[in-house]
Design an enzyme around this catalytic site. Sequence first.
Site, PDB file in Angstrom:
ATOM      1  N   TYR A  40       7.320   5.322 -31.875  1.00 60.98           N
ATOM      2  CA  TYR A  40       7.178   6.740 -31.488  1.00 60.98           C
ATOM      3  C   TYR A  40       6.568   7.417 -32.799  1.00 60.98           C
ATOM      4  O   TYR A  40       5.799   6.849 -33.596  1.00 60.98           O
ATOM      5  CB  TYR A  40       8.409   7.395 -30.851  1.00 60.98           C
ATOM      6  CG  TYR A  40       8.119   8.427 -30.168  1.00 60.98           C
ATOM      7  CD1 TYR A  40       7.050   8.428 -29.223  1.00 60.98           C
ATOM      8  CD2 TYR A  40       8.619   9.850 -30.591  1.00 60.98           C
ATOM      9  CE1 TYR A  40       6.757   9.804 -28.512  1.00 60.98           C
ATOM     10  CE2 TYR A  40       8.288  10.918 -30.126  1.00 60.98           C
ATOM     11  CZ  TYR A  40       7.323  11.038 -29.051  1.00 60.98           C
ATOM     12  OH  TYR A  40       6.926  12.128 -28.164  1.00 60.98           O
ATOM     13  N   LYS A  95       5.887  -4.678  -3.259  1.00 64.31           N
ATOM     14  CA  LYS A  95       4.493  -5.157  -3.764  1.00 64.31           C
ATOM     15  C   LYS A  95       4.542  -5.412  -5.168  1.00 64.31           C
ATOM     16  O   LYS A  95       4.064  -6.516  -5.797  1.00 64.31           O
ATOM     17  CB  LYS A  95       3.644  -4.425  -3.481  1.00 64.31           C
ATOM     18  CG  LYS A  95       2.062  -4.776  -3.133  1.00 64.31           C
ATOM     19  CD  LYS A  95       1.721  -5.661  -2.197  1.00 64.31           C
ATOM     20  CE  LYS A  95       0.486  -6.084  -2.214  1.00 64.31           C
ATOM     21  NZ  LYS A  95      -0.122  -5.675  -0.843  1.00 64.31           N
ATOM     22  N   ALA A 198      -7.780  -1.309  10.011  1.00 65.60           N
ATOM     23  CA  ALA A 198      -8.385  -1.573   8.786  1.00 65.60           C
ATOM     24  C   ALA A 198      -8.662  -3.053   8.552  1.00 65.60           C
ATOM     25  O   ALA A 198      -9.587  -3.666   8.019  1.00 65.60           O
ATOM     26  CB  ALA A 198      -7.667  -0.997   7.632  1.00 65.60           C
ATOM     27  N   ASN A 287       2.766 -10.050  12.885  1.00 71.21           N
ATOM     28  CA  ASN A 287       4.085 -10.223  12.327  1.00 71.21           C
ATOM     29  C   ASN A 287       4.882  -9.387  12.859  1.00 71.21           C
ATOM     30  O   ASN A 287       4.885  -8.243  12.839  1.00 71.21           O
ATOM     31  CB  ASN A 287       3.967 -10.445  10.839  1.00 71.21           C
ATOM     32  CG  ASN A 287       3.907 -11.586  10.155  1.00 71.21           C
ATOM     33  OD1 ASN A 287       4.538 -12.647  10.870  1.00 71.21           O
ATOM     34  ND2 ASN A 287       3.390 -12.094   9.145  1.00 71.21           N
TER      35      ASN A 287
END
Length: 758
Positions: A40, A95, A198, A287
């Site tokens: 820093y 994810k 999509a 699914n």
Amino acid sequence: MSESRKRREALIYHAKPTPGKIKVVPTKKYASQRDLSLAYSPGVAEPCLEIEKDPENAYRYTSKGNLVAVISNGTAVLGLGDIGPLAGKPVMEGKGLLFKIFADIDVFDIEVDVTDVDKFIDTVKAISPTFGGINLEDIKAPEAFEIERRLKEELDIPVMHDDQHGTAIISAAALKNAAEIVEKKIEDLKIVVNGAGAAAISCTRLYMALGAKRENIVMCDSKGVIRNDRGNLTTQKAEFSTHLDLNTLEEAMVDSDVFIGLSKGDVVTPEMLLTMANDPIVFAMANPTPEIDFNLAVKTRKDIIMATGRSDHPNQVNNVLGFPFIFRGALDVRATGINEEMKMAAVHALADLAKKTVPEQVNLAYNQSNLTFGRDYIIPKPFDPRLIYEIPPAIAKAAMESGIAKYPIQDWDKYKHELMERLGTGNKMVRMLHDRAKSNPKRLVFNEADKLNVMKAAQIVYDEGIAIPILLGNKAIIQAHIEEIGFEGDVEIIDPKIDEERPRRFRYAEIYWKANQRKGVTLVEAQKMMRERNYFASMMVNEGDADAMITGYARNYSSTIKPLFETIGMLDGVTRIAATNMMLTKRGPMFLSDTTINIDPNAKQLAKITQLTSSVVKMFGLEPVVAMLSFSNFGASTSKHPTKIEEAVGILHKTNPDLIVDGPIQADFALNSEMLEDKFPFSLLAGKKTNTLIFPNLDSSNIAYKMMKELNGVESIGPIILGLKKPAHILQLGASVDEMVNMAAVAVVDAQNKSKEQ
């Protein structure tokens, strides 16, 4: 498992021990005041000024180059729909987890509370300087198309909406290979697409880029065939409307070559399949319930090539085969986007990988003798270790050739090596171990099932399909534990001490007595022994009433191992058993031997321990690279331990000339390839990655593995007993539930392996 149990376990998993699934960890030293002054103020000013001079320096001095944003507004979360950005956060964290474990990419998940397209785009653009790439996730159509299009145009970093392109890339690779197998040309295929969201739109566009003809494609939505005379079509649906006189999915399926399902479960009937052309290609990717059940489909059409989104059937179309590796390649060349050339490169790389010889590690993980390119193997498996070094280079090359790579790769061999080193395979090994066990579960005795934690492990093993538990112990206590934890399942419970088990107990006693009557054992003594659960369980395994056993959670090592010696016995040619621990390190799995049994083995015994350990390493699909450790290197000392190591190495070079083994060597040289090649380039370990460590005595091995476990948080699987005729394994005293589940998987894999050898 009941829905309430599943719900409870999912909630506990996300809440304990730390809420969420990802965290930020420092990559630099921070222990001293000097470290902090560099991290820093005032040291941080220097890279700030360098980045101000040239923004590209951000890739040199910050984490930008390996940081992807997973961004969503929560309008189309998995199968849950529009649940909002905050409710979608667990998915975005998940994810991020996949990005990290498959491609070593760091992720910040960003949940944006905006549904307006312009505001969403402005938000993403405003925060984009932080990131090297943007992964759009779970945004509903048609807004998703416009958001991705504009962000790709207006940002100079890779942007991809995985819901659209991930499935498209994986299924296109599968379609390419399936068409090759049935000897049909892509351009001739009559394709029916059920679903118009999509993913379906992007899949169809990519199939056309692969060669499919627009006039051969029929797309259906919930109202039926999308015809060009239907009103109020979105731009995307209009793109794939047909002039053909078809109204229903059933009509569209007649004489079709390919069915692509991106809709909902059980909408395709066997009768529909029967109307398709010869060698139909069916990708039922809804699914968790496919458009038609896999088993029903293959029973209906023997000539079918079938793929689903499920891991329990061949040909799983799984997005994890794509997005981690696509972003990896894009980030590594600092691509300014993810273009059609890169997506097509991923398609061809995945398709080509499926045609290459499958590593034994993958065969073992999926309990296959020899996975080969064909109807049941048209795309790689998610646990294929080659993905990390095969797919990113293809993406990087496509980015370079299409002119959007700012940082071209010069040395491809070096790049491939860096990719291989990015990920240790430790955690992946656990997943492969569990999947391999689940592929052919065995009957596994839990000797101490009246202990609550053992019961919890048995429950997980049962629920996950890792093994078929047999619960040994006090029946009343086991039943109480079953009620307490909500164990649901039909499992066998055995209490060796009760009268109900007397016939079997006496049968085992007589067998044991006949084998040991000339060793001072009486029949009465044998009958008493069989009341003790370790003897009883050992005899169950020995006599084929069970396939494997685990014990030792609540008893010391010596008392648990004695019954195994006396009942199961050792493999032919083995005079002394041993044990190894598999340590799941950042560099991959490391096998340490002997960690629990042989106190001070001589040279011949060390050689045998090495042979037994190498067999276990191979059982896990790895090629053993063995370092025999000492406090000195290659003859530098003539004291006892280095000398016996040197003698053991000499024995192994004669008896096992194909085994990569060397020593005596110090641990740091064995594990640091640069040091080894610099000082001892003659070593057989030079240029190789050591994965097996043989210690000179029990003191050093036991201390080493326990220090690794406690100080570095390295997960340990073991001790894995080596040299017994039948699968029997001993837990560490007080082992955790996870450790017991892992050992259960080891015991099942051991049983699978031994059954093949018989």
